[in-house]
Design a protein around this motif. Sequence first.
Motif, PDB file in Angstrom:
ATOM      1  N   GLU A  43      -7.660 -28.553  55.097  1.00  0.00           N
ATOM      2  CA  GLU A  43      -8.612 -29.704  54.635  1.00  0.00           C
ATOM      3  C   GLU A  43      -9.040 -30.600  55.719  1.00  0.00           C
ATOM      4  OE1 GLU A  43      -7.308 -30.987  50.875  1.00  0.00           O
ATOM      5  OE2 GLU A  43      -8.358 -29.083  49.933  1.00  0.00           O
ATOM      6  N   ARG A  44      -7.610 -31.052  56.241  1.00  0.00           N
ATOM      7  CA  ARG A  44      -7.706 -32.149  57.418  1.00  0.00           C
ATOM      8  C   ARG A  44      -8.584 -31.512  58.646  1.00  0.00           C
ATOM      9  NH1 ARG A  44      -2.402 -34.855  59.319  1.00  0.00           N
ATOM     10  NH2 ARG A  44      -3.695 -35.839  60.881  1.00  0.00           N
ATOM     11  N   VAL A  45      -8.385 -30.242  59.027  1.00  0.00           N
ATOM     12  CA  VAL A  45      -8.994 -29.756  60.223  1.00  0.00           C
ATOM     13  C   VAL A  45     -10.413 -29.157  59.968  1.00  0.00           C
ATOM     14  CG1 VAL A  45      -6.902 -29.330  61.351  1.00  0.00           C
ATOM     15  CG2 VAL A  45      -8.027 -27.597  60.022  1.00  0.00           C
ATOM     16  N   ARG A  46     -10.595 -28.968  58.674  1.00  0.00           N
ATOM     17  CA  ARG A  46     -11.925 -28.683  58.331  1.00  0.00           C
ATOM     18  C   ARG A  46     -13.064 -29.645  58.328  1.00  0.00           C
ATOM     19  NH1 ARG A  46     -12.803 -27.773  52.165  1.00  0.00           N
ATOM     20  NH2 ARG A  46     -12.470 -29.897  52.319  1.00  0.00           N
ATOM     21  N   ASP A  47     -12.399 -30.765  57.595  1.00  0.00           N
ATOM     22  CA  ASP A  47     -13.240 -32.094  57.749  1.00  0.00           C
ATOM     23  C   ASP A  47     -13.801 -32.459  59.019  1.00  0.00           C
ATOM     24  OD1 ASP A  47     -13.034 -31.666  54.879  1.00  0.00           O
ATOM     25  OD2 ASP A  47     -11.632 -33.339  54.672  1.00  0.00           O
ATOM     26  N   VAL A  48     -13.083 -32.008  59.992  1.00  0.00           N
ATOM     27  CA  VAL A  48     -13.735 -32.699  61.455  1.00  0.00           C
ATOM     28  C   VAL A  48     -14.322 -31.476  62.263  1.00  0.00           C
ATOM     29  CG1 VAL A  48     -11.796 -34.462  61.891  1.00  0.00           C
ATOM     30  CG2 VAL A  48     -11.305 -32.205  62.485  1.00  0.00           C
ATOM     31  N   GLY A  49     -14.447 -30.310  61.544  1.00  0.00           N
ATOM     32  CA  GLY A  49     -15.249 -29.202  62.044  1.00  0.00           C
ATOM     33  C   GLY A  49     -14.685 -27.676  62.587  1.00  0.00           C
ATOM     34  N   ALA A  50     -13.347 -27.686  62.509  1.00  0.00           N
ATOM     35  CA  ALA A  50     -12.769 -26.399  62.441  1.00  0.00           C
ATOM     36  C   ALA A  50     -13.169 -25.431  61.623  1.00  0.00           C
ATOM     37  CB  ALA A  50     -11.051 -26.545  62.573  1.00  0.00           C
ATOM     38  N   ARG A  51     -13.426 -24.378  62.148  1.00  0.00           N
ATOM     39  CA  ARG A  51     -13.979 -23.139  61.291  1.00  0.00           C
ATOM     40  C   ARG A  51     -12.899 -22.208  61.335  1.00  0.00           C
ATOM     41  NH1 ARG A  51     -19.442 -23.270  59.604  1.00  0.00           N
ATOM     42  NH2 ARG A  51     -18.888 -20.977  59.165  1.00  0.00           N
ATOM     43  N   GLY A  52     -11.841 -22.340  61.971  1.00  0.00           N
ATOM     44  CA  GLY A  52     -10.727 -21.197  61.979  1.00  0.00           C
ATOM     45  C   GLY A  52      -9.434 -22.012  62.186  1.00  0.00           C
ATOM     46  N   ILE A  53      -8.461 -21.530  61.804  1.00  0.00           N
ATOM     47  CA  ILE A  53      -6.816 -21.864  61.986  1.00  0.00           C
ATOM     48  C   ILE A  53      -6.245 -20.744  62.586  1.00  0.00           C
ATOM     49  CG2 ILE A  53      -7.166 -23.821  60.600  1.00  0.00           C
ATOM     50  CD1 ILE A  53      -5.913 -21.859  58.263  1.00  0.00           C
ATOM     51  N   LEU A  54      -5.302 -21.176  63.438  1.00  0.00           N
ATOM     52  CA  LEU A  54      -4.265 -19.939  63.793  1.00  0.00           C
ATOM     53  C   LEU A  54      -3.077 -20.339  63.205  1.00  0.00           C
ATOM     54  CD1 LEU A  54      -3.946 -18.276  67.411  1.00  0.00           C
ATOM     55  CD2 LEU A  54      -1.876 -19.217  66.130  1.00  0.00           C
ATOM     56  N   VAL A  55      -2.379 -19.339  62.382  1.00  0.00           N
ATOM     57  CA  VAL A  55      -1.397 -19.364  61.589  1.00  0.00           C
ATOM     58  C   VAL A  55      -0.226 -18.445  62.087  1.00  0.00           C
ATOM     59  CG1 VAL A  55      -0.327 -20.011  59.559  1.00  0.00           C
ATOM     60  CG2 VAL A  55      -2.622 -20.479  59.749  1.00  0.00           C
ATOM     61  N   GLY A  56       0.931 -18.833  62.443  1.00  0.00           N
ATOM     62  CA  GLY A  56       2.097 -17.930  63.015  1.00  0.00           C
ATOM     63  C   GLY A  56       3.063 -17.973  62.056  1.00  0.00           C
ATOM     64  N   GLU A  57       4.058 -18.889  62.186  1.00  0.00           N
ATOM     65  CA  GLU A  57       5.352 -19.088  61.755  1.00  0.00           C
ATOM     66  C   GLU A  57       5.224 -19.015  60.206  1.00  0.00           C
ATOM     67  OE1 GLU A  57       9.033 -22.193  60.976  1.00  0.00           O
ATOM     68  OE2 GLU A  57       7.337 -22.700  62.596  1.00  0.00           O
ATOM     69  N   THR A  58       4.351 -19.558  59.439  1.00  0.00           N
ATOM     70  CA  THR A  58       4.004 -19.734  58.001  1.00  0.00           C
ATOM     71  C   THR A  58       3.779 -18.215  57.607  1.00  0.00           C
ATOM     72  OG1 THR A  58       3.032 -22.001  58.065  1.00  0.00           O
ATOM     73  CG2 THR A  58       2.466 -20.581  56.020  1.00  0.00           C
ATOM     74  N   MET A  59       2.979 -17.484  58.203  1.00  0.00           N
ATOM     75  CA  MET A  59       2.671 -16.218  57.959  1.00  0.00           C
ATOM     76  C   MET A  59       3.934 -15.349  57.904  1.00  0.00           C
ATOM     77  SD  MET A  59      -0.279 -16.263  56.888  1.00  0.00           S
ATOM     78  CE  MET A  59      -1.889 -16.985  56.969  1.00  0.00           C
ATOM     79  N   MET A  60       4.591 -15.441  59.277  1.00  0.00           N
ATOM     80  CA  MET A  60       5.863 -14.710  59.641  1.00  0.00           C
ATOM     81  C   MET A  60       7.034 -14.971  58.650  1.00  0.00           C
ATOM     82  SD  MET A  60       4.934 -12.674  61.944  1.00  0.00           S
ATOM     83  CE  MET A  60       6.505 -11.872  62.570  1.00  0.00           C
ATOM     84  N   ARG A  61       7.010 -15.997  58.044  1.00  0.00           N
ATOM     85  CA  ARG A  61       7.943 -16.342  56.899  1.00  0.00           C
ATOM     86  C   ARG A  61       7.760 -16.121  55.515  1.00  0.00           C
ATOM     87  NH1 ARG A  61      12.366 -18.907  59.700  1.00  0.00           N
ATOM     88  NH2 ARG A  61      11.755 -20.123  61.676  1.00  0.00           N
ATOM     89  N   SER A  62       6.310 -16.089  55.393  1.00  0.00           N
ATOM     90  CA  SER A  62       5.831 -16.041  53.720  1.00  0.00           C
ATOM     91  C   SER A  62       6.345 -14.639  53.141  1.00  0.00           C
ATOM     92  CB  SER A  62       4.260 -15.769  53.783  1.00  0.00           C
ATOM     93  OG  SER A  62       3.777 -15.548  52.633  1.00  0.00           O
ATOM     94  N   ALA A  63       6.682 -15.173  51.871  1.00  0.00           N
ATOM     95  CA  ALA A  63       7.248 -14.076  50.889  1.00  0.00           C
ATOM     96  C   ALA A  63       6.152 -13.308  50.263  1.00  0.00           C
ATOM     97  CB  ALA A  63       8.285 -14.859  50.084  1.00  0.00           C
TER      98      ALA A  63
END
Length: 257
Positions: free
Chosen positions: A224-244
């Motif tokens: 939400e923080r980055v969306r509110d300033v105009g980001a339309r995409g996020i790059l997520v690595g570690e969170t995905m690699m560790r996700s159960a």
Amino acid sequence: MTILDDILKEKELEVEKLKETYTRQDRAVRQVDVSLYDTFMHAKRMSIIAEMKRASPSKGLINDKVEPAVQGKEYEACGAGTISVLTDQPFFKGTMEDLAAVREVVNIPVLNKDFIIDEIQLDRAKDYGANVILLIAAALPKERLKQLFDYAKKLELEILFEVHNEEEMEVAIEIGASIIGVNNRNLKTFEVDLATTERLAKMVDTKKILLISESGIKTRADVERVRDVGARGILVGETMMRSANLKETFDDLRINL
């Protein structure tokens, strides 16, 4: 010497070897003509570049059991807009074969995430099925970045141009980058701060330039923080690699724009 300096020094040696051994006929990987820019700019929900990385200099080993093709298919099924494959070996334990394996099984854009310092790496990225390559502003002088940027465009590769301060953002704008990734991780200290995206977003017209926020995004509140300033995409690595539970993680982060 920073971690980035160490990586670039190693990359120079790798490129020297590549120039001796690599020929364009080496590969015949499936090519898929899809645009990250178009996909993300027209999406109604936050687009995710889901990253595949076994390790990193800041976190050490993250997931060395990952099967690229399996992970890639799962990322796509869960709603990834693009898959980023880290292909640096010494620091991230990745390979170009990882990239090829993902390209063979998915129909969304694939980003060759590496430390690009020479045209031969762009030739190789194209040959292995990448749609997008990464250029890091902190890695090279502006003139060299422009040469690589133009060469990538000639190969019909999209460019994710990565910045992490105001000076680098100015370089991205001057070069004409249409996809700009703001790295919330300081590449010299490896500290992470989402305020970096909030600060640098003010410098671009996010209706024309696709803004991606990279690193340190773990929760819906972060998105939400980055969306509110105009980001339309996020790059997520570690969170995905560790996700159960990848489906749950994607659903949580793919908020409405």
